[in-house]
Design a protein around this motif. Structure first.
Motif, PDB file in Angstrom:
ATOM      1  N   ARG A 184      16.024   2.055  -8.813  1.00  0.00           N
ATOM      2  CA  ARG A 184      16.218   2.296  -7.380  1.00  0.00           C
ATOM      3  C   ARG A 184      15.225   1.495  -6.534  1.00  0.00           C
ATOM      4  NH1 ARG A 184      18.440   6.117 -10.204  1.00  0.00           N
ATOM      5  NH2 ARG A 184      20.150   7.384  -9.358  1.00  0.00           N
ATOM      6  N   ALA A 209      16.415  -1.382  -3.977  1.00  0.00           N
ATOM      7  CA  ALA A 209      16.022  -1.303  -2.569  1.00  0.00           C
ATOM      8  C   ALA A 209      15.348  -2.594  -2.112  1.00  0.00           C
ATOM      9  CB  ALA A 209      15.094  -0.106  -2.353  1.00  0.00           C
ATOM     10  N   ARG A 266      18.074  -5.077  -1.600  1.00  0.00           N
ATOM     11  CA  ARG A 266      18.854  -4.734  -0.408  1.00  0.00           C
ATOM     12  C   ARG A 266      18.141  -5.208   0.851  1.00  0.00           C
ATOM     13  NH1 ARG A 266      18.600   0.260  -0.991  1.00  0.00           N
ATOM     14  NH2 ARG A 266      20.423   0.522  -2.326  1.00  0.00           N
ATOM     15  N   GLU A 267      16.830  -4.981   0.923  1.00  0.00           N
ATOM     16  CA  GLU A 267      16.073  -5.414   2.094  1.00  0.00           C
ATOM     17  C   GLU A 267      16.079  -6.935   2.250  1.00  0.00           C
ATOM     18  OE1 GLU A 267      12.134  -3.836   2.225  1.00  0.00           O
ATOM     19  OE2 GLU A 267      12.815  -1.965   3.167  1.00  0.00           O
ATOM     20  N   PRO A 327       9.849  -0.115  -0.272  1.00  0.00           N
ATOM     21  CA  PRO A 327      10.872   0.627   0.478  1.00  0.00           C
ATOM     22  C   PRO A 327      11.106   1.995  -0.144  1.00  0.00           C
ATOM     23  CG  PRO A 327      11.903  -0.986  -0.964  1.00  0.00           C
ATOM     24  CD  PRO A 327      10.417  -1.219  -1.075  1.00  0.00           C
ATOM     25  N   PHE A 328      11.638   2.897   0.644  1.00  0.00           N
ATOM     26  CA  PHE A 328      12.033   4.194   0.106  1.00  0.00           C
ATOM     27  C   PHE A 328      13.152   3.961  -0.903  1.00  0.00           C
ATOM     28  CE2 PHE A 328      14.629   8.174   0.559  1.00  0.00           C
ATOM     29  CZ  PHE A 328      13.727   9.012  -0.090  1.00  0.00           C
ATOM     30  N   TYR A 334      15.378   5.924  -2.465  1.00  0.00           N
ATOM     31  CA  TYR A 334      16.616   6.708  -2.506  1.00  0.00           C
ATOM     32  C   TYR A 334      17.440   6.503  -1.235  1.00  0.00           C
ATOM     33  CZ  TYR A 334      14.478   8.915  -6.545  1.00  0.00           C
ATOM     34  OH  TYR A 334      13.910   9.147  -7.777  1.00  0.00           O
ATOM     35  N   VAL A 335      17.953   5.279  -1.065  1.00  0.00           N
ATOM     36  CA  VAL A 335      18.802   4.948   0.075  1.00  0.00           C
ATOM     37  C   VAL A 335      20.263   5.150  -0.335  1.00  0.00           C
ATOM     38  CG1 VAL A 335      19.500   3.137   1.682  1.00  0.00           C
ATOM     39  CG2 VAL A 335      17.112   3.294   0.934  1.00  0.00           C
ATOM     40  N   ASN A 336      21.015   5.856   0.507  1.00  0.00           N
ATOM     41  CA  ASN A 336      22.429   6.139   0.217  1.00  0.00           C
ATOM     42  C   ASN A 336      22.604   6.838  -1.135  1.00  0.00           C
ATOM     43  OD1 ASN A 336      23.169   4.784   2.635  1.00  0.00           O
ATOM     44  ND2 ASN A 336      23.147   2.816   1.561  1.00  0.00           N
ATOM     45  N   GLU A 337      21.627   7.659  -1.491  1.00  0.00           N
ATOM     46  CA  GLU A 337      21.668   8.366  -2.780  1.00  0.00           C
ATOM     47  C   GLU A 337      22.700   9.488  -2.742  1.00  0.00           C
ATOM     48  OE1 GLU A 337      20.705   8.915  -6.686  1.00  0.00           O
ATOM     49  OE2 GLU A 337      19.662   7.470  -5.400  1.00  0.00           O
ATOM     50  N   HIS A 383       8.394  10.089   3.051  1.00  0.00           N
ATOM     51  CA  HIS A 383       9.383   9.898   1.988  1.00  0.00           C
ATOM     52  C   HIS A 383       9.785  11.224   1.354  1.00  0.00           C
ATOM     53  CE1 HIS A 383       8.268   5.372   1.256  1.00  0.00           C
ATOM     54  NE2 HIS A 383       8.803   5.608   2.440  1.00  0.00           N
ATOM     55  N   GLN A 418      12.393  13.349   2.993  1.00  0.00           N
ATOM     56  CA  GLN A 418      13.768  12.925   2.814  1.00  0.00           C
ATOM     57  C   GLN A 418      14.359  13.423   1.488  1.00  0.00           C
ATOM     58  OE1 GLN A 418      14.591   8.736   4.104  1.00  0.00           O
ATOM     59  NE2 GLN A 418      12.354   8.620   4.279  1.00  0.00           N
TER      60      GLN A 418
END
Length: 581
Positions: free
Chosen positions: A20, A24, A27-28, A157-158, A160-163, A204, A207
């Motif tokens: 993850r 991430a 993705r960034e 980055p965090f 757990y994006v769109n987890e 974090h 969230q």
């Protein structure tokens, strides 16, 4: 070029934090990365087909001790099916043994160190048909790599994006990397300790809280800075949601301020994993673990007696200078601390560790492939290890399952059997019976009051089994349970719902299906920290720690009291004591 990341977890319930994080980061950067996440219980053929169907141009593999051999199988298959695919390995297995890995024809690149700082360099270079310039990456014939780390965890980055949060999974998080200690069997101390700022960690965590049942921190020593740990513990204690949190902690670092904070009833949502490893100063010194085992065990006992935090204690068999006798001494001392779980692990010589480098001089014989487990030492024979493997299985079935926790605690506190002797007796019993029956049959001859042990085994059975009849061996002279429960449920609803207010409004038949009843001697009730002369209801609509309702006077609703079994004292007197603890 199609980019695919393969992550193989140790079991179905685990999730890959590294996958993850890497996803991430990509993705960034605007890079699309397909992630295939599986576990080691899925076959190599099935996983290989899932990967091959994505037609990867670059396959990134996250390699750990638990998935190394399966990853090798998969990569062999992928290279044969898709000869043109570029395969790169990263993860802890690579950082310690990159030279040996590059002897494999199906691995083209290795990335040593923390992948978040390496993945973009690797992808961008290969997309241009160039060799990566990052010093943490190498290839056959390439330069010697450095083990690189991310200097500032706040830059990550965090993950757990769109987890899609699943209640059946364990989710991982970290607020630090590295370890302040230098244990010779571990890799975590090589690059020092870096901490995420407390404010970033709180942001974090906010969230994640409430999304899943359990968040497991992978910080190697969560309380290495006690003040920082207390601030984060206090933040999590203030959360309204019921998420639980697991921390690896050093018990000897706990301060009086920590114990005061952890006495908060809300700390029942915390699990602490404490590494004792050994009780032998010689063995601990041989692996650079300079900690006082006695001090650690005293702190563990205090934690357990708080009746809040769930405590898991770890031992490692096979350390240098450790004999079977000295290790069993550690088992005995650990069980006397009454941890909620005791994990008996076996030493593994990880590539890149000081202990692996000195294995020959120390006479440590180990598997040459993952998991690199020690099989023989100058002080422990293979038969000693076989014996400890058997005790480990017994420990898991009887002690760590907690299905007979009250009965086994009673046995341990009598001082007639040591913990290791208790496990040995349990290993000789019939495993096809229930845990509680087996405990009673194996240990009744080794306690001062066999009938008291029977009652505690029956209590444990009623606590864990919602429907099946109590085995004959555990019944004693108890009156029929069915009749007693029906009289309570149908005979006086007012009395019933005074004891179980959360069931108010339910039909009696619905309540009946989840209710059990038992009557116990005064001595057994004292051992259980329940009121004298009470009858006990077990409500299986509730979590285990809240199932026990003690009826102090079955004929008078005004005198009914409800006991929260989870908050009872964990340190008991003898079963024959007269007082109620």
């Amino acid at each position: 070029m199609q980019l695919v990341l393969l992550a193989l977890n140790a079991s179905f319930v685990h999730t890959s934090l590294s996958a993850r994080y890497l996803s991430a980061v990509c993705r960034e950067a605007g890079i699309k990365l397909e992630v295939v996440e599986s576990n080691i219980n899925e076959g190599a053929e099935a996983i290989s087909h899932r990967v091959a169907e994505l037609r990867p141009g670059l396959l990134l593999c996250s390699v750990y001790i638990w998935n190394r051999r399966l990853m090798e199988d998969i990569c062999t298959r992928i290279r044969l099916m898709e000869p043109g695919v570029i395969i790169a390995w990263g993860g802890p297995e690579v950082s310690g043994g990159w030279e040996e890995i590059l002897l494999r024809e199906d691995v083209d690149y290795v990335a040593c160190g923390e992948g978040e700082g390496l993945i973009l360099s690797l992808i961008r270079a290969l997309a241009q048909n160039e060799k990566p310039q990052e010093t943490g990456i190498t290839w056959r014939g390439g330069p010697k790599p450095e083990v690189l780390s991310v200097p500032d965890l706040d830059d990550l980055p965090f993950p757990y994006v769109n987890e899609t949060w699943l209640q059946s999974k364990i989710y991982y998080f970290e607020t630090s990397r590295g370890c302040p200690y230098n244990c010779a069997y571990c890799l975590s101390s090589r690059v020092g300790v870096r901490y995420m700022s407390v404010e970033t960690a709180k942001t974090h965590l906010a969230q994640m809280v409430g999304k899943v049942p359990l968040v497991k921190f992978v910080d190697r020593t969560f309380n290495a800075e006690p003040k920082r740990a207390r601030e984060l513990w206090g933040f999590l204690l203030g959360a309204l949601e019921e998420t639980r949190f697991h921390f690896e902690t050093c018990a000897h670092l706990l301060t009086e301020d920590d114990f005061r904070l952890l006495a908060d009833p809300r700390a029942q949502r915390f699990q602490f994993e404490v590494g004792l490893q050994s009780a032998s100063p010689t063995s601990l010194g041989a692996v650079n673990r300079h900690m006082d085992a006695t001090h650690t065990l005293q702190a563990v006992k205090r934690l357990v007696q708080l009746n809040t935090v769930e405590v898991h204690l770890d031992l490692i068999a096979g350390l240098p200078e450790e004999s079977l006798a000295t290790f069993l001494t550690a088992v005995n001392a650990a069980l006397l601390a009454l941890p909620h779980r005791l994990h008996l692990g076996f030493l593994k010589l990880l590539p890149g560790t000081l202990l692996r480098q000195g294995a020959k001089e120390l006479g440590l014989v180990y598997l040459p492939f993952a998991p690199y487990e020690v099989l023989r030492t100058p002080h422990m024979s293979p038969h000693d290890f076989f014996y400890l493997k058997r005790l480990s299985r017994v420990l898991e079935r009887y002690y760590n399952s907690r299905q007979a926790e009250n009965a086994l605690r009673y046995v341990l506190t009598q001082g007639v059997l040591t913990g290791a002797e208790m496990l040995e007796q349990l290993s000789l019993t019939e495993s096809r019976t229930t845990v509680q029956e087996s405990v009673y049959h194996a240990l009744q001859a080794h306690v001062p009051l066999p009938e008291g042990l029977r009652e505690l085994c029956r209590f444990d059975y009623l606590l864990h089994e919602p429907h099946k009849r109590v085995p004959e061996a555990l019944l004693g002279e108890q009156q029929p349970e069915d009749q007693a429960v029906r009289e309570i449920v149908y005979g006086d609803p007012l009395r019933l719902f005074a004891a179980l207010p959360h069931r108010l409004g339910e039909k009696p038949g619905s309540v009946l299906r989840q209710l059990r009843w038992g009557k116990f001697s005064r001595e057994a009730l004292a051992e259980l920290c329940l009121p004298d002369q009470c009858e006990v209801l077990f409500d299986h609509s509730l979590p285990r720690g809240a199932r026990v309702c003690a009826l102090t006077n079955i004929h008078s609703p005004q005198q009914i009291s409800v006991c929260n079994y989870a908050n009872r004292a964990y340190s008991h007197g003898n079963l024959g004591d007269d007082g109620v603890h």
